[in-house]
Design a protein around this motif. Structure first.
Motif, PDB file in Angstrom:
ATOM      1  N   ASN A   1       4.793   1.320   0.979  1.00 46.21           N
ATOM      2  CA  ASN A   1       5.147  -0.009   1.852  1.00 46.21           C
ATOM      3  C   ASN A   1       5.003  -1.446   1.572  1.00 46.21           C
ATOM      4  O   ASN A   1       4.130  -1.375   0.804  1.00 46.21           O
ATOM      5  CB  ASN A   1       4.011   0.346   3.055  1.00 46.21           C
ATOM      6  CG  ASN A   1       4.150   1.662   3.756  1.00 46.21           C
ATOM      7  OD1 ASN A   1       4.679   1.875   4.589  1.00 46.21           O
ATOM      8  ND2 ASN A   1       3.346   2.793   2.977  1.00 46.21           N
ATOM      9  N   ASN A   2       6.080  -2.045   1.919  1.00 42.34           N
ATOM     10  CA  ASN A   2       5.841  -3.433   1.883  1.00 42.34           C
ATOM     11  C   ASN A   2       5.564  -4.316   3.187  1.00 42.34           C
ATOM     12  O   ASN A   2       5.291  -3.584   4.232  1.00 42.34           O
ATOM     13  CB  ASN A   2       6.861  -4.173   0.955  1.00 42.34           C
ATOM     14  CG  ASN A   2       8.356  -4.034   1.563  1.00 42.34           C
ATOM     15  OD1 ASN A   2       8.435  -3.521   2.560  1.00 42.34           O
ATOM     16  ND2 ASN A   2       9.509  -3.915   0.801  1.00 42.34           N
ATOM     17  N   SER A   3       5.986  -5.576   3.094  1.00 40.96           N
ATOM     18  CA  SER A   3       5.494  -6.368   4.441  1.00 40.96           C
ATOM     19  C   SER A   3       6.710  -6.062   5.358  1.00 40.96           C
ATOM     20  O   SER A   3       6.544  -6.440   6.433  1.00 40.96           O
ATOM     21  CB  SER A   3       5.296  -7.712   4.130  1.00 40.96           C
ATOM     22  OG  SER A   3       6.750  -8.116   3.544  1.00 40.96           O
TER      23      SER A   3
ATOM     24  N   SER B   1      -4.537   5.846   3.090  1.00 46.16           N
ATOM     25  CA  SER B   1      -3.587   4.693   2.667  1.00 46.16           C
ATOM     26  C   SER B   1      -4.374   3.998   1.661  1.00 46.16           C
ATOM     27  O   SER B   1      -5.583   3.756   1.638  1.00 46.16           O
ATOM     28  CB  SER B   1      -3.671   3.752   3.797  1.00 46.16           C
ATOM     29  OG  SER B   1      -3.050   2.627   3.656  1.00 46.16           O
ATOM     30  N   VAL B   2      -3.552   4.048   0.504  1.00 47.77           N
ATOM     31  CA  VAL B   2      -4.037   3.465  -0.772  1.00 47.77           C
ATOM     32  C   VAL B   2      -3.546   2.062  -1.273  1.00 47.77           C
ATOM     33  O   VAL B   2      -2.226   1.988  -1.352  1.00 47.77           O
ATOM     34  CB  VAL B   2      -3.944   4.445  -2.008  1.00 47.77           C
ATOM     35  CG1 VAL B   2      -4.320   4.059  -3.384  1.00 47.77           C
ATOM     36  CG2 VAL B   2      -4.381   5.912  -1.458  1.00 47.77           C
TER      37      VAL B   2
ATOM     38  N   PHE C   1       0.871  -1.291  -0.067  1.00 46.30           N
ATOM     39  CA  PHE C   1      -0.015   0.025  -0.041  1.00 46.30           C
ATOM     40  C   PHE C   1       1.057   1.261   0.032  1.00 46.30           C
ATOM     41  O   PHE C   1       2.079   1.094   0.361  1.00 46.30           O
ATOM     42  CB  PHE C   1      -0.929  -0.057   1.074  1.00 46.30           C
ATOM     43  CG  PHE C   1      -0.293  -0.056   2.543  1.00 46.30           C
ATOM     44  CD1 PHE C   1       0.038   1.169   3.181  1.00 46.30           C
ATOM     45  CD2 PHE C   1      -0.018  -1.310   3.083  1.00 46.30           C
ATOM     46  CE1 PHE C   1       0.735   0.835   4.547  1.00 46.30           C
ATOM     47  CE2 PHE C   1       0.720  -1.441   4.358  1.00 46.30           C
ATOM     48  CZ  PHE C   1       1.064  -0.165   4.854  1.00 46.30           C
ATOM     49  N   TYR C   2       0.220   2.314  -0.163  1.00 45.11           N
ATOM     50  CA  TYR C   2       0.870   3.595  -0.317  1.00 45.11           C
ATOM     51  C   TYR C   2       0.160   4.500   0.711  1.00 45.11           C
ATOM     52  O   TYR C   2      -1.001   4.392   0.945  1.00 45.11           O
ATOM     53  CB  TYR C   2       0.906   4.383  -1.796  1.00 45.11           C
ATOM     54  CG  TYR C   2       1.457   3.462  -2.645  1.00 45.11           C
ATOM     55  CD1 TYR C   2       2.864   3.916  -2.951  1.00 45.11           C
ATOM     56  CD2 TYR C   2       0.868   2.676  -3.541  1.00 45.11           C
ATOM     57  CE1 TYR C   2       3.362   3.084  -3.900  1.00 45.11           C
ATOM     58  CE2 TYR C   2       1.412   1.795  -4.387  1.00 45.11           C
ATOM     59  CZ  TYR C   2       2.864   2.211  -4.860  1.00 45.11           C
ATOM     60  OH  TYR C   2       3.384   1.424  -5.891  1.00 45.11           O
ATOM     61  N   ASN C   3       1.030   5.039   1.638  1.00 40.48           N
ATOM     62  CA  ASN C   3       0.487   5.891   2.596  1.00 40.48           C
ATOM     63  C   ASN C   3       0.643   7.586   2.108  1.00 40.48           C
ATOM     64  O   ASN C   3       1.792   7.992   1.626  1.00 40.48           O
ATOM     65  CB  ASN C   3       1.394   6.032   3.856  1.00 40.48           C
ATOM     66  CG  ASN C   3       0.658   4.795   4.933  1.00 40.48           C
ATOM     67  OD1 ASN C   3      -0.194   4.428   4.539  1.00 40.48           O
ATOM     68  ND2 ASN C   3       1.542   4.324   5.789  1.00 40.48           N
ATOM     69  N   ILE C   4      -0.086   8.360   2.413  1.00 40.74           N
ATOM     70  CA  ILE C   4      -0.109   9.513   1.819  1.00 40.74           C
ATOM     71  C   ILE C   4      -0.745  10.529   3.088  1.00 40.74           C
ATOM     72  O   ILE C   4      -1.444  10.351   3.627  1.00 40.74           O
ATOM     73  CB  ILE C   4      -1.371   9.918   0.549  1.00 40.74           C
ATOM     74  CG1 ILE C   4      -0.938   8.912  -0.453  1.00 40.74           C
ATOM     75  CG2 ILE C   4      -1.400  11.402   0.346  1.00 40.74           C
ATOM     76  CD1 ILE C   4      -1.921   8.584  -1.086  1.00 40.74           C
TER      77      ILE C   4
END
Lengths: 247, 967
Positions: B504-506, B480-481, B462-465
């Motif tokens: 973000n990854n795991s 969070s996309v 996901f991507y955090n904005i």
């Protein structure tokens, strides 16, 4: 002498084994018209020279002027069309089966002279077809009334011996093979015509008596077979002798 | 001298004596002469086999002898072969000798004889030959049989390139025989009347089944032939080599070369012989053979490979040390241990080679599109640490080994795959934005590019904005996309916001990308420049910005015609003032717009420049839709206002207006142009792409024209499609239209007015007929209180006066003049005494009827002739008149023939009136006693004559002067 004896007994042995193995091959169709139609179509197919003879001529280099003319059936090698038409149905089937057995043996011999794998493959297909045809002959024989009766003597086909005498050189053997295959295709054409006449008599019988047509024809055929020696021209069924000229 | 003579005589005697003895010896068979000579033939090989023994040779005796053999053909004198055969002969030995004939033995008789001598190698010239044996005849033709024709040799096997002799034997000399090789006739040579031979030189391979050669009797059906089996030459085996994989078996391989083509008739064999051990094996396969290594650890091997068939033998040799021909088996048990983010350890095992040899192993690592190779020396087990790997990346490693001391061959590869462990993303995502102002809000579409594998170090989840209000530091918003989304939309107010984007990854989070969106987008008007693109892309450059610039961003759309336009951007460093924008999406004929932003240190983008261009300009594909207006006899106006130059496949530079006319003459301002269909027209050129109207002038009235407007650009003009047809009007039509239209309008206006004022008009022009009962006369009468006055029935009223009103036509007087309206009255007065009427009547004038009568065509007033007493006399009888009136005039005027339609109106009987119509008569001309209506009638002129003879109650008719009376 021993070799000659072997050549004489071997076809019979093979044929016998083949007949014994027929029931094991699978159940026969009990539909006479369907089986007759199949036999007719198969015979029509096997008469075409492109299934065997053309292949042989090409592989042996006999497709040259001066040679092609000598690739003609030797008289007496296979039963003529007239001879086939004179036979009762049962004897006809037996003759056909015997002759094709000889053809199979001869093809096995000819196989030695065919080096190309592609041609050999085609030859094996032809042999398969003949075996299938023989199986159908067996089924047809079972459909004829009185199939359990004692078998009548099968007329010999003098020319359809398993192979020419081994003393022949390659060239003569090659020509003989060509002549044999020419006769084989002619023979199958005659067989197809005889089966066509069977079909005509069947339809005629149906028109007159749909229920008993087959039985009548078969009885007549039986009578014809029994009286064969006395009346060689006795008809198998009405109109059965009026086949197309050929052979 | 005498001594010499004696010696000479003695010598001669001795010589004579010796000669005599010698001749005695020769006259008898020598003790070692050949005997029991037998000749046999081998037709297949065309060989003569000779078999004989030596006369009087003792059992234990061994003697070296030479035998001279002579062979003749056809006849004994025709010697074709002489050969000395030397051999050591033992007692009672049967000797053999063979000879191969070029000519098939069946083709001719052969004769053989021989003699012998003791073979003294020291003085071969002093051999004492035995006597010749008698000729042995070989005649195969006698055993051929009785067939008329034979061809020889049968089924002969030769190599290609050989020379072969063929013959035929005919039983009859009368036959004319022809021989053919594969259908081609051969020319032969006659050996005797029944035999001919044919020499074939350099025979070729034709087919695997052999070459057909045959002879035929020309006038017959007999054919005989042979098959000549021509083989390709057996080749020497190539690439013969041997190797071992386990020190137990030597595997020898070779390339057998091309096939001889006669595998059935001419089988070939391969044998392997090792000279040190003396062992020999027959190989079962034509290209490989296995040899068991000797247990006594033989080091050197000397192999001879022999390929052989009936016609030829070929051999090759190799000599080698077994240790130098080691082909290791493929490594096994390849494993990966301790796989981390960037490291992994690979281990493998090799098959034992007796622990005497060190193996060199090669490890190849495939990953990230490249190959890394490592070499490792291995005894039994191999191990290698692979480092510098990328996180979360799949690698493939393969291992092979070879003898390290004496390299011979690599083993096969053994391959295994592994994947490194994930790590947090190493790079911040590349972000950009698109800002729109909607209803006082900023709608920010935030884009980011997915991280590459190298950057992501694992699967991005996901991507955090984070949106941070710069004016209000406490105002934070987190979005969070989930991946793989690459955009999101934010609705912000007009304040400035700082946007942080992380991937973000795991395992973890990437560094953040920061961008500021201000309330003022800053997209102030910037002049657009044109750039020229190429197949490689657009080369853009811009002016360097002074001040704190952290970089530049070039923004464009890959698909500008299809919304969403697939926004693209490219970040560039602060020192960069040019770049090349290339994309696989760029297509010819599409206009691409580029915006160049400068990014300030506050991460606020400012629009610096705009560029627009085509990667490749194409000729305009569409022509504008042209509207024609202001068509006059000499000009018309064309306009294409809705044609957009922006959406064209090239920069439009102007327009061409083509005008076709029959005259074919071009006026100034245009030029002649020849179109693709060879038609000629006039071309007007408009250089301004913004000018979208054009007046085509100098036209001829009533002429046919065709026009076409097409845009043009640097690469050509639009298609020459269908021309629009127009015909100019004539010159006067517009003028007429200008007059007629107003007139029609006026008339319509008047008609409408008339319709609206019809009541008024009716009252003014067509007043209602006065109702006698409502007449004012009645009130007048009543006012006089005359009781006798009443309304009479018309039957009761006897006409006594006819008032004739004469109307002067063509007098030029206006009908509105009082005189013209003044009626003339004809009074019908009672002339007979028998008249029993009530007395004199008052006659009323009815203006309405007068008017109607005057207007009526059928009952038009006809001037009554002043001198027509007879006619008047006809009306003396009132009955007749009434009858006539009733019959002819009262019924239907339409029944009156046209020639008889002139009517005289008879006014209502009343006292003559004069003056105004509306006013009552004040001075009646006749007695005014009668105050009643008389019948108003019309009398056809035709009826007047016959009625003259009839009686009438009318006593007289007064005819007024025509010029004074009107009806």
């Amino acid at each position: 002498m021993q070799a000659q004896l072997l050549w004489r007994t071997l076809p019979s042995l093979v044929l016998g084994l083949l007949f014994l193995s027929m029931p094991a091959m699978g159940s026969c169709s009990d539909k006479y018209p369907e089986l007759l139609g199949q036999l007719q179509k198969q015979a029509d197919f096997m008469q075409h020279t492109n299934t065997l003879l053309d292949l042989y001529i090409r592989s042996q280099g006999l497709d040259k002027n001066g040679l092609k003319e000598h690739c003609r059936e030797r008289p007496g090698a296979f039963p003529s069309k007239d001879a086939l038409q004179r036979l009762s149905r049962r004897v006809f089937l037996r003759t056909l089966d015997t002759t094709l057995g000889h053809v199979l043996l001869r093809l096995a011999a000819l196989e030695q002279d065919i080096p190309k794998a592609q041609d050999l493959e085609m030859l094996s297909v032809v042999k398969l077809n003949i075996r299938g045809f023989k199986n159908n002959i067996h089924c047809m024989a079972q459909l004829l009334p009185g199939s359990s009766e004692t078998t009548e003597p099968t007329p010999t086909s003098p020319g359809a011996s398993p192979s020419p005498t081994p003393t022949l050189d390659t060239f003569q053997r090659r020509l003989e093979g060509c002549r044999f295959l020419h006769g084989y295709h002619r023979f199958m054409r005659s067989v197809g015509q005889v089966f066509r006449e069977w079909g005509k008599s069947l339809s005629r019988s149906r028109r007159h008596s749909p229920h008993q047509g087959l039985l009548k024809g078969a009885r007549r055929m039986q009578l014809s077979g029994r009286n064969k020696r006395l009346m060689p021209r006795v008809q198998l069924a009405p109109g059965s002798h009026r086949g197309a000229p050929g052979g | 001298m005498a001594l010499f003579s004696v010696f000479q005589t003695t010598f001669l005697l001795a010589l004579l004596s010796l000669r005599t003895h010698q001749s005695e010896v020769l006259s008898e068979p020598l003790p070692w002469a050949p005997e029991s000579l037998k000749v046999s033939i081998n037709s297949t090989h065309q060989c003569l086999h000779l078999q004989w023994s030596v006369h009087n040779l003792a059992y234990h005796q061994e003697l070296k002898m030479v035998f001279q053999i002579e062979i003749s053909r056809i006849k004994t004198s025709n010697v074709i072969w002489v050969e000395n055969y030397s051999t050591t002969v033992k007692g009672n030995q049967v000797l053999h000798w063979s000879w191969e004939s070029k000519l098939p033995l069946e083709c001719a008789k052969h004769f053989i004889r021989m003699r012998s001598a003791v073979d003294d190698a020291t003085t071969p010239e002093q051999r004492f030959w035995s006597n010749w044996s008698s000729w042995e005849e070989v005649d195969v033709q006698n055993s051929l049989g009785h067939e008329p024709l034979f061809v020889f040799p049968k089924d002969k096997l030769v190599e290609e390139g050989s020379n072969v002799t063929i013959c035929y034997v005919s039983r009859s000399q009368q036959n004319n025989i022809s021989c053919y090789l594969e259908g081609v006739r051969m020319q032969g040579q006659q050996l005797d009347p029944n035999v001919s031979m044919f020499n074939l030189y350099d025979v070729a391979f034709i087919r695997e089944t052999g070459t057909n050669i045959y002879c035929k009797v020309d006038r017959g059906d007999d054919i005989k032939g042979i098959v000549l089996f021509v083989s390709k030459i057996l080749e020497e085996p190539k690439d013969f080599s041997c190797e071992t994989r386990d020190f137990q078996t030597l595997s020898c391989t070779w390339d057998p070369g091309r096939d001889t083509g006669l595998l059935k008739q001419l089988p070939q064999s391969y044998t392997l012989f090792e000279s040190f051990s003396g062992k020999k094996i027959l190989c079962k396969h034509k290209s490989w053979c296995n040899w068991q290594v000797a247990p006594e650890s033989q080091e050197m091997y000397n192999f001879t490979l022999t390929a052989e068939n009936y016609l030829r033998k070929r051999s090759v040799h190799i000599l080698f040390n077994l240790a130098h021909r080691v082909h290791p088996m493929a490594p096994f048990n390849v494993l990966f241990n301790d796989v981390s983010v960037t490291n992994a350890t690979i281990t493998w095992k090799v098959h034992s080679t007796g622990n005497y040899y060190t193996l060199l192993c090669q490890v190849e690592l495939y990953g990230e599109g490249k190959v890394i190779q490592h070499n490792v020396s291995v005894k039994v087990n191999g191990e290698l640490v692979l480092s510098g790997l990328q996180p979360d990346t799949e690698y493939s490693a393969q291992v092979r080994c070879a003898n390290a001391n004496h390299f011979w061959k690599w083993s096969e590869w053994t391959r295994q795959n592994f994947t490194t462990v994930e790590a947090a993303p190493s790079e911040a995502p590349d972000i950009w934005r698109n800002v729109k102002s909607v209803q006082g809000y900023c709608v920010v579409t935030l884009f980011w590019k997915p991280l590459t594998r190298l950057q992501a170090n694992g699967e991005i989840l996901f991507y955090n904005i984070v949106v941070k209000d710069l004016d209000r530091p406490s105002g934070l918003q987190l979005l969070s996309v989930p991946a793989p989304a690459n955009r999101t939309e934010l609705t912000l107010d007009q304040r400035s916001y700082q946007i942080h984007v992380t991937a973000n990854n795991s395992v973890g989070t990437s560094p953040a990308s920061v961008l500021v969106v201000s309330g003022d987008p800053g997209d102030e008007e910037v002049e657009e420049e044109r750039v020229k693109g190429t197949e490689g892309g657009f080369s853009l450059s811009w002016k360097p910005q002074l001040g704190n610039i952290t970089g530049y961003v070039v923004e464009w759309c890959d698909r500008p015609r299809d919304p969403p336009c697939d926004l693209q951007w490219k970040h560039l460093g602060p020192n960069t003032t040019s770049t090349v924008i290339s994309s696989d999406a760029f297509r010819p004929g599409v206009r691409y717009n580029f915006r160049i932003y400068g990014i300030s240190t506050e991460m606020v983008p400012h629009l610096l420049e705009k560029k627009t261009g085509y990667s490749q300009e194409l000729a305009p594909s569409d022509n504008p839709r042209v509207v024609m207006s202001n068509l006059t006899s000499h000009s018309f106006t064309l306009s294409w206002k809705d044609y957009s130059t922006e959406s064209q496949p090239s920069f439009i530079r102007g327009y061409h207006v083509y005008l076709k006319s029959k005259a074919g003459q071009c006026h100034p301002g245009s030029e002649k142009a020849v179109l693709s269909d060879d038609s000629v027209c006039c071309k007007y050129k408009i250089d301004d792409p913004k000018q979208k109207t054009f007046v085509v002038g100098n036209l001829q009235p009533e002429s046919f024209y065709e026009f076409l407007v097409t845009p043009y650009s640097a690469v050509g003009e639009g298609p020459h499609g269908a021309f629009t047809k127009v015909t100019t009007p004539d010159e006067y039509s517009p003028m007429l239209i200008r007059i007629i239209l107003p007139m029609i309008f006026c008339i319509l206006l008047i008609m409408i007015l008339c319709y609206l004022k019809s009541q008024w008009m009716k009252e003014k022009c067509y007043p209602d007929i006065p109702d006698p009962y409502k007449s004012s006369v009645l009130s007048l009468i009543k006012s006089k209180e005359n009781p006798r006055l009443t309304i009479m029935n018309i039957k009761d009223c006897v006409p006594d006066t006819i008032e004739v009103v004469n109307k002067h036509e063509g007098t030029g007087k206006s009908p509105t003049e009082p005189e013209a309206a003044k009626p003339t009255y004809l009074y019908l007065l009672p002339a007979e005494e028998s008249y029993s009427g009530p007395g004199p009547c008052i006659c009323f004038e009815n203006f309405t009827y007068n008017q109607a009568a005057s207007d009526s065509a059928s009952c038009g007033h006809v001037p009554v002739p002043t001198k027509a007493p007879s006619q008047l006399g006809l009306l003396t009888s009132s009955e007749n008149l009434l009858t006539a009136l009733e019959k002819n005039c009262m019924n239907s005027l339409e029944e009156i023939p046209a020639g008889e339609s002139s009517l005289n109106y008879v006014s209502q009987v009343a006292s003559p009136m004069s003056g105004e119509k509306s006013s009552l008569p004040t001075n009646p001309p006749q007695p005014e006693l009668c105050s009643e209506y008389k019948m108003q009638m019309a009398i056809p002129l035709g009826l007047a004559a016959p009625s003259s003879s009839g009686s009438s109650s009318l006593s007289s008719i007064t005819l007024l002067d025509e010029g004074e009376h009107y009806h």
